[in-house]
Design a protein around this motif. Sequence first.
Motif, PDB file in Angstrom:
ATOM      1  N   PHE A 330       0.905  -1.259   0.015  1.00 57.15           N
ATOM      2  CA  PHE A 330      -0.072   0.021   0.003  1.00 57.15           C
ATOM      3  C   PHE A 330       0.858   1.528   0.137  1.00 57.15           C
ATOM      4  O   PHE A 330       2.091   1.369   0.458  1.00 57.15           O
ATOM      5  CB  PHE A 330      -1.002   0.047   1.132  1.00 57.15           C
ATOM      6  CG  PHE A 330      -0.299  -0.404   2.756  1.00 57.15           C
ATOM      7  CD1 PHE A 330       0.225   0.845   3.326  1.00 57.15           C
ATOM      8  CD2 PHE A 330      -0.179  -1.458   2.910  1.00 57.15           C
ATOM      9  CE1 PHE A 330       0.660   0.623   4.737  1.00 57.15           C
ATOM     10  CE2 PHE A 330       0.500  -1.970   4.232  1.00 57.15           C
ATOM     11  CZ  PHE A 330       0.948  -0.587   4.832  1.00 57.15           C
ATOM     12  N   TYR A 359      -3.598  -1.571  -2.047  1.00 56.38           N
ATOM     13  CA  TYR A 359      -4.218  -0.564  -1.754  1.00 56.38           C
ATOM     14  C   TYR A 359      -3.313   0.671  -2.072  1.00 56.38           C
ATOM     15  O   TYR A 359      -2.090   0.974  -1.626  1.00 56.38           O
ATOM     16  CB  TYR A 359      -4.830  -0.591  -0.366  1.00 56.38           C
ATOM     17  CG  TYR A 359      -5.445   0.895  -0.099  1.00 56.38           C
ATOM     18  CD1 TYR A 359      -6.446   1.539  -0.710  1.00 56.38           C
ATOM     19  CD2 TYR A 359      -4.743   1.635   1.137  1.00 56.38           C
ATOM     20  CE1 TYR A 359      -6.677   2.648  -0.161  1.00 56.38           C
ATOM     21  CE2 TYR A 359      -5.456   2.601   1.505  1.00 56.38           C
ATOM     22  CZ  TYR A 359      -6.295   3.372   0.753  1.00 56.38           C
ATOM     23  OH  TYR A 359      -6.995   4.555   1.352  1.00 56.38           O
ATOM     24  N   ASN A 360      -4.057   1.590  -2.824  1.00 62.56           N
ATOM     25  CA  ASN A 360      -3.387   2.968  -3.048  1.00 62.56           C
ATOM     26  C   ASN A 360      -1.886   2.834  -3.673  1.00 62.56           C
ATOM     27  O   ASN A 360      -1.147   3.853  -3.018  1.00 62.56           O
ATOM     28  CB  ASN A 360      -3.398   4.001  -1.782  1.00 62.56           C
ATOM     29  CG  ASN A 360      -3.308   5.385  -1.912  1.00 62.56           C
ATOM     30  OD1 ASN A 360      -3.711   6.034  -3.093  1.00 62.56           O
ATOM     31  ND2 ASN A 360      -2.718   6.076  -1.167  1.00 62.56           N
ATOM     32  N   ALA A 406     -14.178   1.425   0.013  1.00 64.26           N
ATOM     33  CA  ALA A 406     -13.648   1.658   1.299  1.00 64.26           C
ATOM     34  C   ALA A 406     -14.413   1.092   2.270  1.00 64.26           C
ATOM     35  O   ALA A 406     -13.898   0.521   3.607  1.00 64.26           O
ATOM     36  CB  ALA A 406     -13.505   3.139   1.580  1.00 64.26           C
ATOM     37  N   LEU A 412      -8.781   1.826   6.790  1.00 60.37           N
ATOM     38  CA  LEU A 412      -7.692   2.256   5.681  1.00 60.37           C
ATOM     39  C   LEU A 412      -6.582   3.056   6.217  1.00 60.37           C
ATOM     40  O   LEU A 412      -6.039   3.840   5.523  1.00 60.37           O
ATOM     41  CB  LEU A 412      -8.297   2.815   4.522  1.00 60.37           C
ATOM     42  CG  LEU A 412      -9.253   2.047   3.747  1.00 60.37           C
ATOM     43  CD1 LEU A 412     -10.059   2.794   2.901  1.00 60.37           C
ATOM     44  CD2 LEU A 412      -8.884   0.782   3.141  1.00 60.37           C
ATOM     45  N   THR A 414      -3.333   3.770   7.153  1.00 61.38           N
ATOM     46  CA  THR A 414      -2.250   3.151   6.799  1.00 61.38           C
ATOM     47  C   THR A 414      -1.018   3.510   7.966  1.00 61.38           C
ATOM     48  O   THR A 414       0.165   3.087   7.861  1.00 61.38           O
ATOM     49  CB  THR A 414      -1.628   3.492   5.262  1.00 61.38           C
ATOM     50  OG1 THR A 414      -1.669   4.891   5.407  1.00 61.38           O
ATOM     51  CG2 THR A 414      -2.539   3.088   4.375  1.00 61.38           C
ATOM     52  N   LEU A 432      -5.872  -2.581   9.542  1.00 57.97           N
ATOM     53  CA  LEU A 432      -5.761  -2.226   8.283  1.00 57.97           C
ATOM     54  C   LEU A 432      -6.034  -3.112   7.311  1.00 57.97           C
ATOM     55  O   LEU A 432      -5.415  -4.346   7.357  1.00 57.97           O
ATOM     56  CB  LEU A 432      -4.315  -1.774   8.341  1.00 57.97           C
ATOM     57  CG  LEU A 432      -3.966  -1.154   6.895  1.00 57.97           C
ATOM     58  CD1 LEU A 432      -4.551   0.149   6.293  1.00 57.97           C
ATOM     59  CD2 LEU A 432      -2.413  -0.988   6.875  1.00 57.97           C
ATOM     60  N   LEU A 433      -6.853  -2.802   6.304  1.00 57.22           N
ATOM     61  CA  LEU A 433      -7.262  -3.733   5.079  1.00 57.22           C
ATOM     62  C   LEU A 433      -7.773  -5.066   5.483  1.00 57.22           C
ATOM     63  O   LEU A 433      -7.554  -5.902   4.504  1.00 57.22           O
ATOM     64  CB  LEU A 433      -6.066  -3.874   4.423  1.00 57.22           C
ATOM     65  CG  LEU A 433      -5.289  -2.438   3.519  1.00 57.22           C
ATOM     66  CD1 LEU A 433      -4.062  -2.894   3.219  1.00 57.22           C
ATOM     67  CD2 LEU A 433      -6.488  -1.953   2.640  1.00 57.22           C
TER      68      LEU A 433
END
Length: 469
Positions: A330, A359-360, A406, A412, A414, A432-433
């Motif tokens: 991520f 992610y991202n 989301a 989320l 991070t 997270l996630l």
Amino acid sequence: MMFKSTTLQLSQIFVFSCLLAACGGSDNNDSENEGSSSRSSSSSSASSDNPTEEPAFDLSLLPEVPTPTAPDTLPDGENTYFVSPDGSDDLAGTEADPFATLSHATRQAQPGDVIVMRGGEYFQTDTIQIRAPDSAHGTEEAPIIVIAHPGETPILDFEGQPLGNHGVRLDTDYWHLIGLTIRNAGHNGLGLEGSHNRLERLVVHDSYDTGINVGGLAAHNLIMNCDSYRNFDYAEERVGQDADGFGAKGNRLGEGNVFYGNRAWQNSDDGYDFWEAENTIVLYNNWAFNNGDPDAFGNPSNFDGNGNGFKVGRSEEDRNSHILYRNLAFDNRGPFDDSKGFDQNSNRGKLLVAHNTAYNNGRNFTFPTGDHIIRNNASLDGSNSVLNRSDQVNDNSWQLDGDLSASDFISLDTQAAYGERQADGSLPDIDLLKPAPDSILIDAGFDLEVPHEGEAPDIGAYERAAEGN
């Protein structure tokens, strides 16, 4: 919400890799999968008349999932030596009269011995060479262990070391290094070319090249619960191009190397890089985030770090069958916002990429060529370029009927990934996630014959536990 800890044997991964191979080739796939907002831009056909061959995985290569070394006790040794910043190499190396340097202690140790590092800073510019004949090999039954004293942090500081020199070189076999911090090395923080070694709870940062690098003929090494961050190389032309968090590189690299429970962040190049490594490497339960960010290094001119999370190529051979299982990538965006969370990087082997979450990243999953097994992966806020030649690329979030959002995750945040590890060195226990209770990822995966809750496995790196477990 509770989540199951992953306690599978790594050899089980190979069981479902063979099952996946048997699943390939049932349909033609000349078009993109429907129901995806970020589908592969390229595809080719596969026919049931020409089923995909079984991947060349060797079950004997993989150990069981490792058990962390107890953080609050010292192992028993045939002999136990102590090292302290206040010691002297002219002393006996006892707890009352410790040595001053790790280099000296490693030249005394024999199979079954333990070296205890007391907390504090150890300043030196010479490489700590752990190699024969000056240092002995351990054995399978009697490894040589270097371990931090419980509750203390020994820091090996190589500030001022000439560029090109490693901080620590471990070229012998059956050594365990546990709980050390290595910083400011002139090249790799730790270069490993020995075999059957265990690196655990190491923290390596601010090296001039890759933090922990496995090379040469190194085989059957376990790199477990280590952190490698802010490693940066300042070359004149391609600034930041070489310094990864973790590396396992070179076409001579041996078999059986495993990375488990590690974190790589804010490295100038990639989180993990397996350039030209032809024997199977296992990446299991690792995190890679915010790599290749020039802001972390003061925005130098000519910055050229790649910033990928997991980069698993390149090679001229067709045997690079690496395994990526239950990893997170991520915020790997790089200097141009186009870095990749999971990157094939022209690997010509047959990769197994299962139960990972991206992610991202600039691009989340990039596997544009080859015949890989890519299943049960989750991708949010990043594009995917995955060649779908057969049913071995299926049951990923971008192939679901609904769009992942989301709201499908508990968190989320991070920033939580930078937090402290658990007492035994395991990754931080954060949300997270992890999938939300009503996430479209729940029970949406393909059954790879590993333990799961519900009717089918959850897609992504985490499996939601049943209520009350």
